[in-house]
Design an enzyme around this catalytic site. Structure first.
Site, short mmCIF file in Angstrom:
data_model
loop_
_atom_site.label_atom_id
_atom_site.label_comp_id
_atom_site.label_asym_id
_atom_site.label_seq_id
_atom_site.Cartn_x
_atom_site.Cartn_y
_atom_site.Cartn_z
N TYR A 42 -12.95 50.28 -12.69
CA TYR A 42 -12.61 49.14 -11.85
C TYR A 42 -13.11 49.34 -10.42
CZ TYR A 42 -9.70 45.84 -9.21
OH TYR A 42 -9.27 44.86 -8.36
N SER A 124 -5.19 41.85 0.52
CA SER A 124 -5.50 40.87 -0.51
C SER A 124 -4.23 40.21 -1.03
CB SER A 124 -6.23 41.56 -1.67
OG SER A 124 -6.32 40.69 -2.79
N TYR A 148 -6.77 34.26 -2.17
CA TYR A 148 -7.43 33.58 -3.27
C TYR A 148 -6.63 32.32 -3.55
CZ TYR A 148 -10.00 37.90 -4.20
OH TYR A 148 -10.81 39.01 -4.10
N THR A 174 -11.26 33.70 0.81
CA THR A 174 -12.42 34.22 0.09
C THR A 174 -13.13 33.04 -0.56
OG1 THR A 174 -11.59 36.44 -0.31
CG2 THR A 174 -13.15 35.58 -1.91
N LYS A 227 -14.60 34.79 3.89
CA LYS A 227 -15.17 35.99 3.28
C LYS A 227 -16.09 35.60 2.13
CE LYS A 227 -13.92 40.35 1.01
NZ LYS A 227 -14.52 40.15 -0.32
N HIS A 251 -18.71 40.73 -2.39
CA HIS A 251 -17.60 41.23 -3.22
C HIS A 251 -17.93 42.59 -3.81
CE1 HIS A 251 -13.90 38.94 -4.13
NE2 HIS A 251 -13.70 39.85 -5.06
N ARG A 254 -19.59 42.51 -7.17
CA ARG A 254 -18.70 42.23 -8.30
C ARG A 254 -18.62 40.73 -8.63
NH1 ARG A 254 -15.09 46.37 -9.17
NH2 ARG A 254 -13.28 45.04 -9.49
N GLY A 283 -19.87 46.25 1.96
CA GLY A 283 -20.82 46.43 0.89
C GLY A 283 -21.44 47.81 0.90
#
Length: 376
Positions: A42, A124, A148, A174, A227, A251, A254, A283
């Site tokens: 992950y 997050s 999100y 995001t 973002k 991301h 991802r 990144g």
């Protein structure tokens, strides 16, 4: 250890982490030792061919330094003034979902470490223990909340209001996850990350558009970040909507496969913004030299994602603080060897395009790292 105050106990734990970790790759090695294959993948994985993930590292490694000499660098100050706070480094822990996979204290440990050391933290919305509990863990921290979108206008507005009420310095949407990507390391094992099990309402993220940005800027008095900005065109539209923070990110490789590395994107964003907003970039940032390159290229803050996860998995809050100490040491040495004593003296004249010397992958910043079962 009996009759020790919490402060004394924290100092002892940090001292132990200092003894255990003398180089950043040792933290990564400990994280691999502590994590099962699912949680390790992950962290290190990307989407589909993982090309964007590798290009993040390639973009960093394709920049060389142009050092100046015979400057007085007897005292180097790596701190910056951001978010109405003097930060010890121009660094922010990037938002990472499902941090509870790496440590029981999840985002609470991360925000406490950020505050203890003196950097920013963007939490997050899809990790534990949630907006309010993270705020309680570090009431005076330089915190930003990232969302999100999983609900309607009222749902979004509720999160903005709660972020303001709990002392977050900025709010972030995001914008590069309209469609959830195919992360084949997980698919091949039929593994579903905990955060994805809980997720619902993805249709709201898919429907997200500039009207939500306009509504937030009209209705709420809090700096707004977006973002996932990856083009000058979208950066200009964000400026037209009054956005204060442009967050250059893919991301961590991802989401969209076959994308550009973030440091390749950064120059066009810097030019488009022209100083009218602050810029975050993330990144593949893993070393102090990476941070210096990003600031020289025009970023305001540099996001740390995977390194945050490695340190959290290696040893929670003390390992996170120790990781930041090691990054600070690398940054200060780099600045001094470039002939500058503070970040304000850096600009693109200190950078030069150069061919990379190592094939890029997620751990290529650590040539001394030996992880036999790492597949890339």
């Amino acid at each position: 250890m009996e009759n020790k105050s919490p402060e004394q106990m924290a100092a002892l734990r940090l001292a132990a982490a200092t003894a255990d970790y003398q180089a950043l790759h040792e933290i990564v090695a400990k994280a691999r030792q502590n994590l099962n294959q699912n949680n390790w993948d992950y962290i290190v994985g990307g989407t589909e061919t993982e090309t964007t993930l590798r290009r993040n590292r390639l973009a960093i490694d394709s920049l060389a330094f142009r050092p100046r000499v015979l400057r007085d660098v007897g005292k180097v100050d790596a701190s910056v003034e951001v978010l109405r706070r003097r930060l010890r480094l121009p660094v922010m822990f990037a938002p990472v979902g499902s941090l509870e996979c790496f440590h029981d204290e999840a985002a609470a440990a991360v925000v406490r470490a950020a505050h203890e050391f003196g950097i920013a933290h963007m939490v997050s919305s899809v990790c534990q223990p949630g907006l309010e509990k993270v705020a309680e863990a570090a009431p005076d921290g330089a915190r930003i909340f990232q969302l999100y979108v999983r609900g309607d206008e009222a749902w979004v507005d509720d999160h903005v209001a709660r972020a303001i009420a709990n002392g977050y310095r900025a709010f972030c949407l995001t914008v590069d996850t309209a469609i959830y990507s195919r992360r084949e390391r997980d698919i091949a094992k039929r593994h579903i990350v905990a955060g994805r099990r809980r997720a619902s309402g993805r249709e709201f993220q898919a429907a997200l558009d500039w009207r939500t940005v306009k509504r937030i800027k009209t209705k709420f008095d809090i700096p707004l970040a977006l973002k996932g900005i990856a083009t000058a065109e979208d950066a200009r539209i964000a400026l037209d909507h009054g956005v204060e923070w442009i967050y250059v990110s893919n991301h961590g490789g991802r989401q969209l496969d076959q994308g550009r590395g973030s440091m390749d994107v950064l120059p066009e964003i810097v030019e488009a913004v022209g100083g009218r907003a602050k810029i975050i970039v993330d990144g593949a940032v893993a070393r102090g030299t990476d941070i210096v390159k990003a600031i020289a290229a025009g970023a305001t803050l540099v996001g740390i994602g995977r390194m945050q996860c490695y340190a959290l998995a290696a040893g929670g809050q003390p390992a996170l603080v120790r990781m930041l100490e090691l990054l600070e040491d690398e940054v200060q040495r780099c600045l001094g060897l470039l002939g500058v004593t503070r970040f304000a003296d850096l600009d693109r004249s200190y950078l030069h395009a150069a061919p990379p010397t190592t094939p890029p992958h997620v751990l290529s910043a650590f040539p001394l790292l030996k992880i036999e079962d790492y597949r890339y």
